[in-house]
Write an enzyme that holds these catalytic residues in place. Structure first.
Site, PDB file in Angstrom:
ATOM      1  N   PHE A 172      42.983 -42.607  16.100  1.00 43.53           N
ATOM      2  CA  PHE A 172      42.501 -43.084  17.402  1.00 43.53           C
ATOM      3  C   PHE A 172      41.381 -44.118  17.301  1.00 43.53           C
ATOM      4  O   PHE A 172      41.095 -44.822  18.258  1.00 43.53           O
ATOM      5  CB  PHE A 172      41.995 -41.893  18.255  1.00 43.53           C
ATOM      6  CG  PHE A 172      40.603 -41.436  17.888  1.00 43.53           C
ATOM      7  CD1 PHE A 172      39.492 -42.091  18.414  1.00 43.53           C
ATOM      8  CD2 PHE A 172      40.391 -40.396  17.001  1.00 43.53           C
ATOM      9  CE1 PHE A 172      38.195 -41.697  18.064  1.00 43.53           C
ATOM     10  CE2 PHE A 172      39.113 -39.996  16.642  1.00 43.53           C
ATOM     11  CZ  PHE A 172      38.012 -40.657  17.168  1.00 43.53           C
ATOM     12  N   ARG A 200      46.262 -40.505  21.501  1.00 49.38           N
ATOM     13  CA  ARG A 200      45.096 -40.593  22.378  1.00 49.38           C
ATOM     14  C   ARG A 200      44.828 -42.014  22.849  1.00 49.38           C
ATOM     15  O   ARG A 200      44.150 -42.228  23.839  1.00 49.38           O
ATOM     16  CB  ARG A 200      43.874 -40.038  21.643  1.00 49.38           C
ATOM     17  CG  ARG A 200      44.071 -38.556  21.353  1.00 49.38           C
ATOM     18  CD  ARG A 200      42.829 -37.921  20.864  1.00 49.38           C
ATOM     19  NE  ARG A 200      42.763 -37.918  19.414  1.00 49.38           N
ATOM     20  CZ  ARG A 200      41.848 -37.254  18.728  1.00 49.38           C
ATOM     21  NH1 ARG A 200      40.917 -36.581  19.355  1.00 49.38           N
ATOM     22  NH2 ARG A 200      41.860 -37.273  17.415  1.00 49.38           N
ATOM     23  N   SER A 249      42.686 -38.200   9.508  1.00 51.21           N
ATOM     24  CA  SER A 249      41.868 -37.136   8.911  1.00 51.21           C
ATOM     25  C   SER A 249      42.498 -36.598   7.623  1.00 51.21           C
ATOM     26  O   SER A 249      43.696 -36.779   7.379  1.00 51.21           O
ATOM     27  CB  SER A 249      41.749 -35.992   9.907  1.00 51.21           C
ATOM     28  OG  SER A 249      43.030 -35.425  10.114  1.00 51.21           O
ATOM     29  N   CYS A 304      35.546 -44.843   9.895  1.00 48.00           N
ATOM     30  CA  CYS A 304      35.640 -44.199   8.581  1.00 48.00           C
ATOM     31  C   CYS A 304      34.671 -44.834   7.610  1.00 48.00           C
ATOM     32  O   CYS A 304      34.394 -44.270   6.560  1.00 48.00           O
ATOM     33  CB  CYS A 304      37.057 -44.305   8.046  1.00 48.00           C
ATOM     34  SG  CYS A 304      37.503 -45.989   7.669  1.00 48.00           S
ATOM     35  N   GLU A 404      32.563 -34.341   7.416  1.00 43.38           N
ATOM     36  CA  GLU A 404      32.516 -35.641   8.093  1.00 43.38           C
ATOM     37  C   GLU A 404      32.182 -35.358   9.556  1.00 43.38           C
ATOM     38  O   GLU A 404      32.905 -34.617  10.225  1.00 43.38           O
ATOM     39  CB  GLU A 404      33.885 -36.325   7.982  1.00 43.38           C
ATOM     40  CG  GLU A 404      33.944 -37.673   8.670  1.00 43.38           C
ATOM     41  CD  GLU A 404      35.330 -38.309   8.645  1.00 43.38           C
ATOM     42  OE1 GLU A 404      36.333 -37.580   8.758  1.00 43.38           O
ATOM     43  OE2 GLU A 404      35.398 -39.545   8.526  1.00 43.38           O
TER      44      GLU A 404
END
Ligand code: NAD
Length: 519
Positions: A172, A200, A249, A304, A404
């Site tokens: 997303f 999403r 993820s 990220c 994270e």
């Protein structure tokens, strides 16, 4: 009369609600060159993260629809893979111009569905656009190799060939950039592509598909399905799909890597991260503090490559109060509001998770120097906002360090020396990105050589490589052996054919069968 009036008001309200539900836009599937309404009985709501209002619905594509999408890719592959490389290049030359022409519209859509600020959303499109621009050099990128005269009258040469139907599964947080890491690279090499955007934020991918169609991509060369686990499993299992690019993820990425690889597919999985910014006491203070604050809190930390962990070395630990002051200056607001620096998180669940990770730090003995948990944004009281948060006195055994966070939270560790800082970074399982801030070349060189992380910035906080290089996250941040975009992207989306040919003059032909291994 009062009862009657109340009754009519209630009726009007329900009519309005039904009307607004019915008029909410539904996200289409893109199958065989047509934007089609799904027949699925299962739909998911899409929310504006700044208000949590429902702004549309996205289907979980049915099995038949997903099959139709792959079949369309398979049919189109026969002609697309044989299309001249110059024709494919022309389409992507037109595509990059169309993206440029529509950058503001794409950014608005990103801000609406994802929440990031408009300026940041333009950056999201721009970094994807750079990959599309790079695909326009495909005539050089796809060159093979030749070696003449490996023996008498014999030459060897290689072709880079497409591999078939490829698929991309996107997260997303970069609704434009990450899909643009995927299908343009795959398609320009002669593959056809099945994309599953994040459920999403599906809108931007649909607009990118429309622009690609306008640029002249033939029907079936790109198909888009929507959904969650079923769609992902479908992609991992369908035998016609030869390669999967995944970004998201670790939980999903590890799973997709395992399942896709078991089914004989190439898989590249870019996953989670915990990026450290090591601050040496000799660094340029002004520059470093600004870089740290921007990279920790930009995009509300939902990158990220966000610098989510600062390691202050020696005297640099005294810079903490100034770091806090700078972070306090950032304005938290809806992404489309002028002057907004930090937008909302993607969902109420994400907000709750971030808040609980901050609390876990407190419970384990860390100190919250700046607390964004109770931030209020006027006019957007229902949004998923967390303000910039700085947690100090963090140690590597704490949950807020190990996980994270993916929110606007900077955790701060301290180290006595550069060696100690390197040990901390190398002990962390993730290897996506890191940065060192210093004015000492020898320290910078030592850091870049000894740190076990795939992408390193020297006085550069978010070292995402331009597309002539590749995105080279490593260790727990990546599964696979060929990275996204650049030369490695071309390798991922092509296979090599090696041709060895001999052309002799008639009178030099073999006089008897050759039964020994040729040497
Ligand atoms: P996510 O893993 O929840 O979703 C990514 C995609 O996988 C979506 O299309 C989703 O539908 C699908 N998915 C989600 N859970 C799944 C499951 N259990 N099984 C199968 N499929 C599943 O990721 P996200 O929340 O959209 O994105 C944030 C994550 O992505 C962060 O961890 C971030 O670090 C990572 N990320 C990594 C990079 C990189 O290049 N390394 C870039 C951007 C984001």
């Amino acid at each position: 009369y009062l009862d009657q009036i109340t009754f009519y008001v209630c009726c009007l309200r329900s009519c309005y609600t039904i009307f607004s539900v019915l008029s909410q836009s539904t996200t289409k599937l893109f199958i065989d060159g047509k934007f089609v309404e799904s027949k699925s009985p299962e739909w998911l709501d899409i929310h504006n993260p700044a208000t949590n209002e429902v702004i549309g619905r996205v289907p979980k594509a049915t099995h038949e629809e997903m099959l139709a999408a792959v079949d369309s890719c398979s049919r189109a592959y026969h002609t697309w893979s044989e299309t001249s490389i110059l024709a494919r290049q022309q389409i992507f030359l037109r595509y990059q111009q169309l993206i440029k022409d529509n950058i503001k519209e794409l950014a608005k859509l990103i801000t609406l569905e994802q929440g990031k600020t408009l300026a940041d959303a333009e950056g999201d499109v721009f970094r994807g656009l750079q990959v599309v621009e790079h695909t326009c050099s495909i005539t050089s990128l796809m060159l093979g190799e030749t070696l003449p005269s490996i023996t008498k009258d014999m030459d060897t040469y290689t072709f880079r060939m497409p591999i078939g139907v490829c698929a991309g599964i996107a997260p997303f947080n970069f609704p434009a950039m990450i899909p643009l890491w995927m299908f343009p690279m795959g398609m320009v090499c002669g593959n056809t592509y099945l994309l599953k955007p994040s459920e999403r934020v599906p809108g931007c991918a649909m607009m990118l598909a429309k622009l690609l169609q306008d640029a002249g991509a033939p029907d079936g060369t790109l198909n888009i399905i929507h959904g969650q686990h079923d769609a992902v499993n479908f992609i991992c299992d369908h035998p016609a799909i030869k390669a999967i690019s995944f970004v998201g993820s670790n939980q999903a990425g590890e799973y997709i890597y395992e399942r896709g690889s078991k089914n004989g597919k190439r898989v590249q999985s870019n996953m989670g991260a915990k990026n450290h910014g090591v601050v040496m006491p000799d660094a340029n203070k002004e520059n470093t503090l600004n870089q740290l604050v921007g990279a920790a809190f930009g995009a509300a930390g939902q990158r990220c490559m966000a610098l989510s962990t600062a390691v202050l070395v020696g005297e640099a630990r005294n810079w903490l109060p100034e770091l806090v002051e700078r972070a306090k200056g950032l304005r938290v607001n809806a992404g489309d509001q002028p002057g907004a620096d930090v937008g909302p998180l993607i969902s109420p669940q994400a907000k709750e998770r971030v808040n609980s990770l901050i609390q876990s730090g407190v419970d384990e003995g860390a100190k919250v120097l700046l607390d964004g948990r109770n931030v209020k944004v006027k006019g957007y009281e229902n949004g998923n906002f967390v303000g910039p948060t700085i947690v100090s006195n963090v140690t590597p055994d704490m949950k807020c360090y190990k996980e994270e966070i993916f929110g606007p939270v900077l955790v701060v560790l301290e180290a006595d020396s550069l060696d100690d800082a390197i040990k901390i970074v190398n002990k962390n399982p993730y290897g996506n990105g890191t940065a060192i801030f210093t004015t000492n070349g020898a320290a910078a060189r030592k850091y870049t050589h000894e740190v076990d992380v795939g992408q390193i910035g020297v006085n550069v906080p978010i070292p995402v490589p331009l597309p002539m290089f590749s995105f080279t996250g490593s260790r727990a941040s990546f599964r696979g052996d060929t990275n996204f975009y650049g030369k490695q992207g071309i390798q991922f989306y092509t296979q090599i054919k090696t041709v060895t040919s001999q052309w002799k003059a008639e009178d030099a032909s073999l006089k008897s069968p050759a039964v020994t291994m040729p040497t």
